[in-house]
Write a protein that holds these residues in place. Structure first.
Motif, PDB file in Angstrom:
ATOM      1  N   ASP A   1       1.204  -1.249  -0.183  1.00  0.00           N
ATOM      2  CA  ASP A   1       0.194  -0.047  -0.222  1.00  0.00           C
ATOM      3  C   ASP A   1       0.870   1.259   0.273  1.00  0.00           C
ATOM      4  O   ASP A   1       0.465   2.143  -0.265  1.00  0.00           O
ATOM      5  CB  ASP A   1      -1.149  -0.069   1.191  1.00  0.00           C
ATOM      6  N   ILE A   2       1.938   1.129  -0.328  1.00  0.00           N
ATOM      7  CA  ILE A   2       3.231   2.058   0.350  1.00  0.00           C
ATOM      8  C   ILE A   2       3.906   2.382  -1.114  1.00  0.00           C
ATOM      9  O   ILE A   2       3.981   1.756  -1.937  1.00  0.00           O
ATOM     10  CB  ILE A   2       4.144   2.157   0.959  1.00  0.00           C
ATOM     11  N   ALA A   3       4.499   3.746  -1.442  1.00  0.00           N
ATOM     12  CA  ALA A   3       5.182   4.724  -2.642  1.00  0.00           C
ATOM     13  C   ALA A   3       6.334   4.627  -1.761  1.00  0.00           C
ATOM     14  O   ALA A   3       6.321   5.799  -1.025  1.00  0.00           O
ATOM     15  CB  ALA A   3       4.335   5.294  -3.516  1.00  0.00           C
ATOM     16  N   VAL A   4       7.422   4.150  -2.153  1.00  0.00           N
ATOM     17  CA  VAL A   4       8.871   4.869  -1.022  1.00  0.00           C
ATOM     18  C   VAL A   4       9.030   6.193  -2.880  1.00  0.00           C
ATOM     19  O   VAL A   4       9.351   5.223  -3.690  1.00  0.00           O
ATOM     20  CB  VAL A   4       9.362   3.875  -1.028  1.00  0.00           C
ATOM     21  N   ILE A   5       9.888   6.744  -1.641  1.00  0.00           N
ATOM     22  CA  ILE A   5      10.450   7.880  -3.270  1.00  0.00           C
ATOM     23  C   ILE A   5      12.420   8.094  -2.542  1.00  0.00           C
ATOM     24  O   ILE A   5      12.441   8.125  -1.179  1.00  0.00           O
ATOM     25  CB  ILE A   5      10.563   9.537  -2.663  1.00  0.00           C
ATOM     26  N   ARG A   6      12.968   7.555  -2.717  1.00  0.00           N
ATOM     27  CA  ARG A   6      15.283   6.874  -2.774  1.00  0.00           C
ATOM     28  C   ARG A   6      15.195   8.183  -3.313  1.00  0.00           C
ATOM     29  O   ARG A   6      16.226   8.097  -3.217  1.00  0.00           O
ATOM     30  CB  ARG A   6      14.704   5.619  -3.295  1.00  0.00           C
ATOM     31  N   SER A   7      14.290   9.096  -3.390  1.00  0.00           N
ATOM     32  CA  SER A   7      15.741   9.895  -4.739  1.00  0.00           C
ATOM     33  C   SER A   7      15.065  12.016  -4.010  1.00  0.00           C
ATOM     34  O   SER A   7      15.349  12.522  -4.376  1.00  0.00           O
ATOM     35  CB  SER A   7      15.519   9.894  -5.477  1.00  0.00           C
ATOM     36  N   MET A   8      14.713  11.731  -2.558  1.00  0.00           N
ATOM     37  CA  MET A   8      14.413  13.071  -2.019  1.00  0.00           C
ATOM     38  C   MET A   8      16.106  14.419  -1.619  1.00  0.00           C
ATOM     39  O   MET A   8      16.640  12.982  -2.162  1.00  0.00           O
ATOM     40  CB  MET A   8      13.782  12.501  -0.590  1.00  0.00           C
ATOM     41  N   TYR A   9      15.788  14.788  -1.730  1.00  0.00           N
ATOM     42  CA  TYR A   9      17.057  15.815  -1.629  1.00  0.00           C
ATOM     43  C   TYR A   9      16.195  17.517  -0.869  1.00  0.00           C
ATOM     44  O   TYR A   9      15.212  17.465  -1.888  1.00  0.00           O
ATOM     45  CB  TYR A   9      18.376  16.084  -2.504  1.00  0.00           C
ATOM     46  N   THR A  10      16.810  17.805  -0.268  1.00  0.00           N
ATOM     47  CA  THR A  10      16.347  19.507   0.204  1.00  0.00           C
ATOM     48  C   THR A  10      17.988  20.530   0.250  1.00  0.00           C
ATOM     49  O   THR A  10      18.758  20.205  -0.154  1.00  0.00           O
ATOM     50  CB  THR A  10      15.804  19.370   1.916  1.00  0.00           C
ATOM     51  N   ASP A  11      18.140  21.711   0.514  1.00  0.00           N
ATOM     52  CA  ASP A  11      18.416  22.736   0.381  1.00  0.00           C
ATOM     53  C   ASP A  11      19.586  22.690   1.305  1.00  0.00           C
ATOM     54  O   ASP A  11      21.261  22.879   1.367  1.00  0.00           O
ATOM     55  CB  ASP A  11      17.458  23.787   0.601  1.00  0.00           C
ATOM     56  N   ILE A  12      19.399  22.704   2.523  1.00  0.00           N
ATOM     57  CA  ILE A  12      20.433  22.817   3.354  1.00  0.00           C
ATOM     58  C   ILE A  12      20.355  21.754   5.105  1.00  0.00           C
ATOM     59  O   ILE A  12      19.137  21.533   5.381  1.00  0.00           O
ATOM     60  CB  ILE A  12      20.764  24.196   4.051  1.00  0.00           C
TER      61      ILE A  12
ATOM     62  N   SER B   1      11.477   9.385   1.633  1.00  0.00           N
ATOM     63  CA  SER B   1      10.507   9.431   2.187  1.00  0.00           C
ATOM     64  C   SER B   1       9.484   8.194   1.336  1.00  0.00           C
ATOM     65  O   SER B   1       8.913   8.002   0.935  1.00  0.00           O
ATOM     66  CB  SER B   1       9.717  10.675   1.597  1.00  0.00           C
ATOM     67  N   TRP B   2       8.058   8.290   1.880  1.00  0.00           N
ATOM     68  CA  TRP B   2       7.249   7.867   1.587  1.00  0.00           C
ATOM     69  C   TRP B   2       5.613   7.939   1.634  1.00  0.00           C
ATOM     70  O   TRP B   2       5.153   8.569   2.897  1.00  0.00           O
ATOM     71  CB  TRP B   2       7.498   6.067   1.813  1.00  0.00           C
ATOM     72  N   LEU B   3       4.864   7.874   1.102  1.00  0.00           N
ATOM     73  CA  LEU B   3       3.163   8.180   1.331  1.00  0.00           C
ATOM     74  C   LEU B   3       2.182   6.345   1.043  1.00  0.00           C
ATOM     75  O   LEU B   3       3.060   5.326   0.157  1.00  0.00           O
ATOM     76  CB  LEU B   3       3.177   8.534  -0.150  1.00  0.00           C
ATOM     77  N   ALA B   4       1.594   6.444   1.864  1.00  0.00           N
ATOM     78  CA  ALA B   4      -0.234   5.494   1.192  1.00  0.00           C
ATOM     79  C   ALA B   4      -1.092   5.848   1.900  1.00  0.00           C
ATOM     80  O   ALA B   4      -1.645   7.352   1.964  1.00  0.00           O
ATOM     81  CB  ALA B   4       0.850   4.626   2.512  1.00  0.00           C
ATOM     82  N   GLY B   5      -1.486   5.327   1.305  1.00  0.00           N
ATOM     83  CA  GLY B   5      -3.110   5.822   0.649  1.00  0.00           C
ATOM     84  C   GLY B   5      -4.012   6.626  -0.183  1.00  0.00           C
ATOM     85  O   GLY B   5      -3.348   6.154  -1.549  1.00  0.00           O
ATOM     86  N   GLY B   6      -5.003   7.599   0.402  1.00  0.00           N
ATOM     87  CA  GLY B   6      -5.355   8.200  -1.093  1.00  0.00           C
ATOM     88  C   GLY B   6      -5.042   8.526  -1.850  1.00  0.00           C
ATOM     89  O   GLY B   6      -3.575   9.602  -2.390  1.00  0.00           O
ATOM     90  N   GLY B   7      -4.900   7.788  -3.294  1.00  0.00           N
ATOM     91  CA  GLY B   7      -4.036   8.910  -4.714  1.00  0.00           C
ATOM     92  C   GLY B   7      -3.318   8.051  -5.368  1.00  0.00           C
ATOM     93  O   GLY B   7      -2.526   7.449  -6.474  1.00  0.00           O
ATOM     94  N   VAL B   8      -2.484   7.295  -4.003  1.00  0.00           N
ATOM     95  CA  VAL B   8      -1.279   6.359  -4.088  1.00  0.00           C
ATOM     96  C   VAL B   8      -1.061   5.734  -4.677  1.00  0.00           C
ATOM     97  O   VAL B   8      -1.727   4.694  -4.616  1.00  0.00           O
ATOM     98  CB  VAL B   8      -0.575   7.050  -3.018  1.00  0.00           C
TER      99      VAL B   8
ATOM    100  N   LYS C   1       4.496  12.296 -10.739  1.00  0.00           N
ATOM    101  CA  LYS C   1       3.254  10.901 -11.573  1.00  0.00           C
ATOM    102  C   LYS C   1       3.237   9.979 -11.462  1.00  0.00           C
ATOM    103  O   LYS C   1       2.531   9.406 -11.594  1.00  0.00           O
ATOM    104  CB  LYS C   1       3.055  11.141 -13.274  1.00  0.00           C
ATOM    105  N   GLY C   2       5.043   9.192 -10.825  1.00  0.00           N
ATOM    106  CA  GLY C   2       4.948   8.196 -10.993  1.00  0.00           C
ATOM    107  C   GLY C   2       4.882   6.901 -10.488  1.00  0.00           C
ATOM    108  O   GLY C   2       4.788   6.030  -9.753  1.00  0.00           O
ATOM    109  N   ILE C   3       4.587   8.134  -8.810  1.00  0.00           N
ATOM    110  CA  ILE C   3       4.023   6.996  -7.676  1.00  0.00           C
ATOM    111  C   ILE C   3       2.021   7.183  -7.192  1.00  0.00           C
ATOM    112  O   ILE C   3       1.855   7.481  -6.424  1.00  0.00           O
ATOM    113  CB  ILE C   3       4.284   8.197  -6.446  1.00  0.00           C
ATOM    114  N   VAL C   4       1.591   8.102  -8.075  1.00  0.00           N
ATOM    115  CA  VAL C   4       0.268   8.415  -8.190  1.00  0.00           C
ATOM    116  C   VAL C   4      -0.413   7.157  -9.230  1.00  0.00           C
ATOM    117  O   VAL C   4       0.329   6.542 -10.355  1.00  0.00           O
ATOM    118  CB  VAL C   4      -0.473  10.095  -9.072  1.00  0.00           C
ATOM    119  N   ALA C   5      -1.188   7.094  -8.645  1.00  0.00           N
ATOM    120  CA  ALA C   5      -2.557   5.294  -9.116  1.00  0.00           C
ATOM    121  C   ALA C   5      -2.854   5.826 -10.343  1.00  0.00           C
ATOM    122  O   ALA C   5      -3.352   7.069 -10.412  1.00  0.00           O
ATOM    123  CB  ALA C   5      -3.795   5.276  -7.641  1.00  0.00           C
TER     124      ALA C   5
END
Length: 349
Positions: free
Chosen positions: A14-25, A277-284, A345-349
Motif C-alpha cells: 500500500d506504500i509508495a517509497v521515494i528513494r531520491s529525496m533531497y533538500t537545500d541545507i 520519504s513514503w506515501l500511502a493511501g488516497g491516490g497513491v 506522476k510515477g507514484i500516482v495511481a
C-alpha cells in the motif's frame, strides 16, 4: 523494508517509497521548517494551513489542522504549523501528547465556574461587541480570527473530549497500536480523521543519531513501527485509507559514512543530498519504488525529488493544482511551492 520496521513492511503493497529525496541545507531547524512550509527563511504558511485553506474542514467543532507532538514542541516550533499571512483560522493547533488524560492534553478545555448556557451568553455578547469594533476597523483579519477562536474553543468542550479519549476504543484496537506516546498519537490521529479534521500532523523526535546508530535507530524505530503499521491497517479495514493520504518523512537523511565526532560509537551525520520519504493511501500507487541514489547512497541520481516536488504531489493527490492554490499577500500571489515543483506522476495511481 528494513527488519527494524516489520509492521510497516507488512503494508508495503500500500506504500509508495521515494528513494531520491533531497533538500537545500542539512541543518535541523532550517530543514524542518522547509519541509513543513516550503521555505527555510521567509515566514510562510505551513502545508497544513494551505490544505485547510484550500479544503476547509468537515467538523466545525474541532480545529481543521492539529499537530500532535510529545512535549508539545518541535524544531522550529510553531513555525511548522503557523498560518503566517493566511487568515488565523487556518493556524495549526498544537497538542502535547505526552499527557495521558484528556483534561491535560487540552488545558482549560472545560469551564468549571460557569454553565454552558452562561458561557453561550458571554460569547454572544463578546461577539456583538467584537463585530461593532470590527465594523469600524473594516473587518480586520486578526480580530476575525480571534472571534472564530473563541467560538471554536466553546464548541470543543464536548467534541474534543470524545475525540481525544482513546479509552473509548476497544481493547484489541488499543493493543494493535501499542503503548507509549506514539501509539496514543496514531490512535488519536485516526479518531480525528474519522471526525473530519482535515490535516493531522504527528511528530516523533530523537532521530539525530550522531553516535551509537545501531542501538539508537532500533530504539526509535521500535517506538513508531507498530503504531504506524496499525494506522495503515486500521484505516484500511475501516474503508478510510483510500480517502486519507499518509506522508512519512524526516527533514533530511543521514550520511552513508561513519560519524564518530568524538562522541563514542559510530553514528551518522546530517545529509541533505539523498534520503527517503513514503506515501500511502488516497491516490497513491502502492507497492511502488520511485527514484534511486548512487551506489553509496550519497547522492540522489535517478528521478530526483525536491521538497517542492513532494509538496506539489501532496497537493495533487488532495485535488489541487499547486500552481493555482494561491493567496495574494503584499502585492503578489504566494503558493506552497513558491515558483517551483513538479508532480511525481510515477507514484500516482
Amino acid at each position: 523494508v528494513s527488519e527494524i520496521f516489520p509492521k510497516i513492511g507488512e503494508s508495503i503493497d500500500d506504500i509508495a517509497v521515494i528513494r531520491s529525496m533531497y533538500t537545500d541545507i542539512p541543518a535541523h531547524e532550517f530543514a524542518t521548517v522547509m519541509m513543513n512550509t516550503g521555505s527555510g527563511r521567509l515566514v510562510k504558511p505551513s502545508m497544513g494551513s494551505w490544505v485547510t485553506y484550500g479544503l476547509g474542514t468537515q467538523n466545525q467543532n474541532l480545529p481543521g489542522f492539529i499537530a500532535l507532538a510529545p512535549g508539545g514542541g518541535a524544531l522550529g516550533g510553531a513555525a511548522n504549523w503557523r498560518s503566517a499571512f493566511l487568515p488565523g483560522a487556518y493556524q495549526g493547533t498544537s497538542i502535547n501528547t505526552s499527557n495521558t488524560t484528556v483534561e491535560k492534553l487540552i488545558e482549560n478545555l472545560k469551564n468549571y465556574h460557569e454553565s454552558t448556557a452562561e458561557q453561550r451568553k458571554q460569547l454572544d455578547l463578546l461577539r456583538r461587541l467584537n463585530e461593532m469594533h470590527s465594523e469600524k476597523l473594516k473587518r480586520e483579519a486578526a480580530l476575525e480570527a480571534r472571534i472564530q477562536s473563541f467560538e471554536l474553543a466553546y464548541q470543543m468542550q464536548t467534541e474534543a473530549v470524545d475525540a481525544f479519549d482513546i479509552s473509548k476504543e476497544p481493547e484489541h484496537i488499543r493493543a494493535m497500536y501499542g503503548e507509549g506516546a506514539q501509539g496514543r498519537q496514531m490512535l488519536i490521529a485516526r479518531r480525528l480523521v474519522e471526525r473530519g479534521v482535515r490535516f493531522v500532523q504527528v511528530w516523533h523526535g530523537g532521530w539525530d543519531h550522531h553516535t551509537s546508530v545501531e542501538k539508537n535507530l532500533r530504539t526509535r524505530a521500535g517506538e513508531c513501527d507498530q503504531p504506524i503499521g496499525a494506522l495503515i491497517k486500521d484505516l484500511k479495514q475501516r474503508g478510510l485509507l483510500d480517502q486519507t493520504l499518509i506522508v512519512w518523512n524526516g527533514e533530511f537523511g543521514r550520511t552513508p559514512r561513519h560519524d564518530r565526532g568524538q562522541r563514542g560509537e559510530p553514528g551518522r551525520d546530517h545529509h541533505n543530498k539523498s534520503f527517503v520519504s513514503w506515501l500511502a493511501g488516497g491516490g497513491v500507487k502502492g507497492g511502488t519504488v520511485y527514484g534511486a541514489s548512487d551506489e553509496f547512497g550519497y547522492n540522489a541520481v535517478e528521478n530526483k525529488v525536491h521538497i517542492h516536488d513532494l509538496h506539489a504531489t501532496i497537493l495533487y493527490l488532495l485535488g489541487f493544482d499547486h500552481e493555482k492554490l494561491t493567496y495574494r499577500y503584499n502585492g503578489r500571489d504566494f503558493r506552497l511551492t513558491d515558483v517551483y515543483g513538479s508532480v511525481i506522476k510515477g507514484i500516482v495511481a
